[in-house]
Design a protein around this motif. Structure first.
Motif, PDB file in Angstrom:
ATOM      1  N   VAL B 166       0.843  -1.197   0.000  1.00 50.89           N
ATOM      2  CA  VAL B 166       0.000   0.000   0.000  1.00 50.89           C
ATOM      3  C   VAL B 166       0.882   1.252   0.000  1.00 50.89           C
ATOM      4  O   VAL B 166       0.600   2.237  -0.685  1.00 50.89           O
ATOM      5  N   ARG B 167       1.996   1.169   0.740  1.00 50.79           N
ATOM      6  CA  ARG B 167       2.930   2.296   0.780  1.00 50.79           C
ATOM      7  C   ARG B 167       3.509   2.558  -0.607  1.00 50.79           C
ATOM      8  O   ARG B 167       3.650   3.706  -1.025  1.00 50.79           O
ATOM      9  N   GLU B 168       3.819   1.501  -1.340  1.00 52.97           N
ATOM     10  CA  GLU B 168       4.353   1.646  -2.693  1.00 52.97           C
ATOM     11  C   GLU B 168       3.339   2.318  -3.600  1.00 52.97           C
ATOM     12  O   GLU B 168       3.686   3.187  -4.409  1.00 52.97           O
ATOM     13  N   MET B 169       2.072   1.893  -3.472  1.00 58.19           N
ATOM     14  CA  MET B 169       1.034   2.505  -4.303  1.00 58.19           C
ATOM     15  C   MET B 169       0.871   3.974  -3.929  1.00 58.19           C
ATOM     16  O   MET B 169       0.724   4.844  -4.801  1.00 58.19           O
ATOM     17  N   ALA B 170       0.946   4.264  -2.620  1.00 59.10           N
ATOM     18  CA  ALA B 170       0.830   5.656  -2.174  1.00 59.10           C
ATOM     19  C   ALA B 170       2.000   6.480  -2.711  1.00 59.10           C
ATOM     20  O   ALA B 170       1.835   7.643  -3.105  1.00 59.10           O
ATOM     21  N   TRP B 171       3.186   5.874  -2.734  1.00 53.29           N
ATOM     22  CA  TRP B 171       4.344   6.557  -3.314  1.00 53.29           C
ATOM     23  C   TRP B 171       4.095   6.861  -4.787  1.00 53.29           C
ATOM     24  O   TRP B 171       4.411   7.947  -5.286  1.00 53.29           O
ATOM     25  N   GLY B 172       3.482   5.876  -5.473  1.00 52.91           N
ATOM     26  CA  GLY B 172       3.149   6.066  -6.890  1.00 52.91           C
ATOM     27  C   GLY B 172       2.213   7.257  -7.091  1.00 52.91           C
ATOM     28  O   GLY B 172       2.368   8.026  -8.048  1.00 52.91           O
ATOM     29  N   VAL B 173       1.266   7.406  -6.177  1.00 52.86           N
ATOM     30  CA  VAL B 173       0.333   8.535  -6.261  1.00 52.86           C
ATOM     31  C   VAL B 173       1.081   9.845  -6.007  1.00 52.86           C
ATOM     32  O   VAL B 173       0.896  10.839  -6.707  1.00 52.86           O
ATOM     33  N   GLU B 174       1.975   9.812  -5.014  1.00 52.33           N
ATOM     34  CA  GLU B 174       2.778  10.997  -4.679  1.00 52.33           C
ATOM     35  C   GLU B 174       3.605  11.462  -5.868  1.00 52.33           C
ATOM     36  O   GLU B 174       3.767  12.660  -6.099  1.00 52.33           O
ATOM     37  N   GLU B 175       4.146  10.479  -6.601  1.00 55.38           N
ATOM     38  CA  GLU B 175       5.009  10.810  -7.740  1.00 55.38           C
ATOM     39  C   GLU B 175       4.219  11.120  -8.996  1.00 55.38           C
ATOM     40  O   GLU B 175       4.805  11.365 -10.056  1.00 55.38           O
ATOM     41  N   GLY B 176       2.890  11.073  -8.875  1.00 51.13           N
ATOM     42  CA  GLY B 176       2.066  11.361 -10.047  1.00 51.13           C
ATOM     43  C   GLY B 176       2.004  10.221 -11.048  1.00 51.13           C
ATOM     44  O   GLY B 176       1.566  10.395 -12.184  1.00 51.13           O
ATOM     45  N   LEU B 177       2.434   9.010 -10.631  1.00 49.13           N
ATOM     46  CA  LEU B 177       2.420   7.883 -11.562  1.00 49.13           C
ATOM     47  C   LEU B 177       1.077   7.174 -11.569  1.00 49.13           C
ATOM     48  O   LEU B 177       0.757   6.431 -12.485  1.00 49.13           O
ATOM     49  N   LEU B 178       0.324   7.394 -10.496  1.00 51.72           N
ATOM     50  CA  LEU B 178      -0.954   6.686 -10.323  1.00 51.72           C
ATOM     51  C   LEU B 178      -2.010   7.642  -9.829  1.00 51.72           C
ATOM     52  O   LEU B 178      -1.720   8.592  -9.112  1.00 51.72           O
ATOM     53  N   GLU B 179      -3.278   7.318 -10.160  1.00 46.95           N
ATOM     54  CA  GLU B 179      -4.399   7.984  -9.510  1.00 46.95           C
ATOM     55  C   GLU B 179      -4.890   7.070  -8.390  1.00 46.95           C
ATOM     56  O   GLU B 179      -4.773   5.868  -8.518  1.00 46.95           O
ATOM     57  N   PRO B 180      -5.499   7.628  -7.333  1.00 51.58           N
ATOM     58  CA  PRO B 180      -6.088   6.761  -6.302  1.00 51.58           C
ATOM     59  C   PRO B 180      -7.064   5.743  -6.892  1.00 51.58           C
ATOM     60  O   PRO B 180      -7.169   4.620  -6.417  1.00 51.58           O
ATOM     61  N   SER B 181      -7.748   6.119  -7.968  1.00 53.84           N
ATOM     62  CA  SER B 181      -8.719   5.193  -8.559  1.00 53.84           C
ATOM     63  C   SER B 181      -8.047   4.016  -9.249  1.00 53.84           C
ATOM     64  O   SER B 181      -8.699   3.024  -9.586  1.00 53.84           O
ATOM     65  N   ASP B 182      -6.727   4.103  -9.469  1.00 54.79           N
ATOM     66  CA  ASP B 182      -6.012   2.964 -10.074  1.00 54.79           C
ATOM     67  C   ASP B 182      -5.785   1.852  -9.077  1.00 54.79           C
ATOM     68  O   ASP B 182      -5.446   0.737  -9.457  1.00 54.79           O
TER      69      ASP B 182
END
Lengths: 155, 255
Positions: B166-182
């Protein structure tokens, strides 16, 4: 699920069976349903019944992850804020409930079938053949098995 | 002692293996190798001996799995909770790890012959630095082998693994690589330490305990769970066959 949709019918059946099985003692054992809005109920009565279905398993964890990522997107949190305790507290369907100590599994299938994967990390899993016509002796022996389990907590 | 015991099955074992292989076989088996210390007490030897024999049993079990055509094995070698044990025991286990991972680096030929890819899963930064280095070398050395896979969970708990994902996904959101909806179940799958493996078909826990102890909670949600009372260092080929037969009996229900 069927149980979730028919709360009141389930409660009627529970009360009826309590009278049949416990006779005069039944008033000592109050039972309440726990639902999302009434966390207080859990503290005030002796037995609480929570009905769960597969969507309370992995899907809840994914929802908690989405909620956290939403906070991150809004810059209210950073990814380093998330640890085991934070994620644990974000799981809403089981908020206020302790992790199960014991899972009584009915039926021939040797699997938890997606039941609360996060919460059962230390749960003893005891199987009984069927919930139909289950005898008190069988139920008691399962509890006996549980009582004999020795938790070492990793130590 | 080597990571994979040399030797073929006996005639009787091969006979039974052929019968079992006529039915559906698990492709990925996970083991909670429990009971080393109770075994040591039972045999009146030191705990460390119990753990050492536990490792030998792992090598033998791997051999049986290879003989049975089971391509992937995941084992629970050391939990983050096990750091709570006495310093003496933890140091002993770390020494065993040093010894075995060093040995692994020495037997490259053997691993190459069997095509074994070794992965170590867990919060590795919690381990002594020299062990982290040995692990890194072992994993790098075998990363291209693909005939079979051994995943060793070391300094691992499932809750830490899921939180890390979950932390990795949150990092992805922080870096603009992911949306929360992903964020989805399958994305979370890909962020777990086990992302390169299919879910285990069969989870076996020895020593009679009937809990998961924070092992692969996400990945085993629909696996066949078999709890066996035998202590790990005493595990036999027949115990393994028994577990596989239970898997076969559950097979259609779990599809």
């Amino acid at each position: 699920g069927i149980f979730k949709r028919n709360n009141s019918r389930l409660m009627d059946e529970i009360l009826k069976q309590q009278q049949e099985l416990l006779g005069l003692d039944c008033s000592k054992y109050t039972m309440e349903f726990a639902n999302q809005d009434n966390a207080d109920q859990v503290l005030n009565c002796q037995s609480t019944l929570k009905v769960l279905s597969p969507e309370d398993g992995k899907a809840e964890i994914v929802k908690a992850a989405q909620d956290f990522c939403q906070l991150v997107a809004q810059q209210q949190r950073t990814h380093t804020d998330l640890d085991v305790n934070v994620l644990n507290n974000l799981l809403s369907s089981t908020n206020g409930f302790p992790d199960p100590d014991l899972v009584l599994k009915f039926g021939p299938v040797d699997s938890t079938l997606g039941f609360l994967p996060w919460h059962i990390r230390l749960t003893e899993i005891i199987s009984l053949p069927s919930h139909l016509n289950i005898s008190y002796e069988d139920f008691f022996s399962a509890l006996h098995h549980y009582a004999a389990c020795e938790q070492r907590w990793g130590k | 002692m080597s990571w994979i015991r040399e030797g073929e099955l006996t005639i009787l074992e091969r006979f039974c293996a052929n019968i079992i292989k006529a039915g559906p076989m698990p492709k990925h088996v996970a083991f909670i190798m429990d009971g080393n210390r109770r075994y040591a007490r039972k045999c009146h030897v030191e705990r460390q001996q119990g753990h050492s024999q536990g490792f030998d049993k792992l090598a033998q079990t791997l051999r049986w799995c290879l003989n049975l055509g089971i391509q992937e094995v995941t084992v629970y070698a050391f939990s983050i909770e096990n750091f709570k044990r006495s310093k003496e025991e933890v140091d002993g286990l770390m020494d065993l790890a040093r010894q075995k991972f060093s040995r692994l680096l020495e037997e490259q030929e053997n691993l190459k012959k069997h095509g074994v890819c070794i992965r170590v899963l867990g919060d590795l930064p919690l381990l002594p630095l020299d062990i982290q280095e040995l692990i890194a070398q072992a994993v790098l050395a075998t990363r291209n082998y693909n005939k079979c896979f051994l995943n060793v969970c070391f300094a691992y708990t499932s809750r830490h693994e899921i939180s890390n994902a979950v932390r990795e996904m949150a990092w992805g959101v922080e870096e603009g690589l992911l949306e929360p909806s992903d964020v989805s179940e399958s994305l979370l799958d890909q962020c777990l330490y086990t992302s390169n493996s299919p879910d285990p078909d069969l989870l076996i826990r020895t020593s009679g305990e009937v809990r998961l102890s924070d092992f692969l909670l996400w990945q085993t949600s629909h696996s066949c769970l078999v709890f066996q009372s035998v202590l790990w260092p005493e595990y036999s080929f027949w115990n393994l066959c028994e577990a596989i037969i239970r898997f076969q009996m559950n097979y259609s229900a779990l599809q």
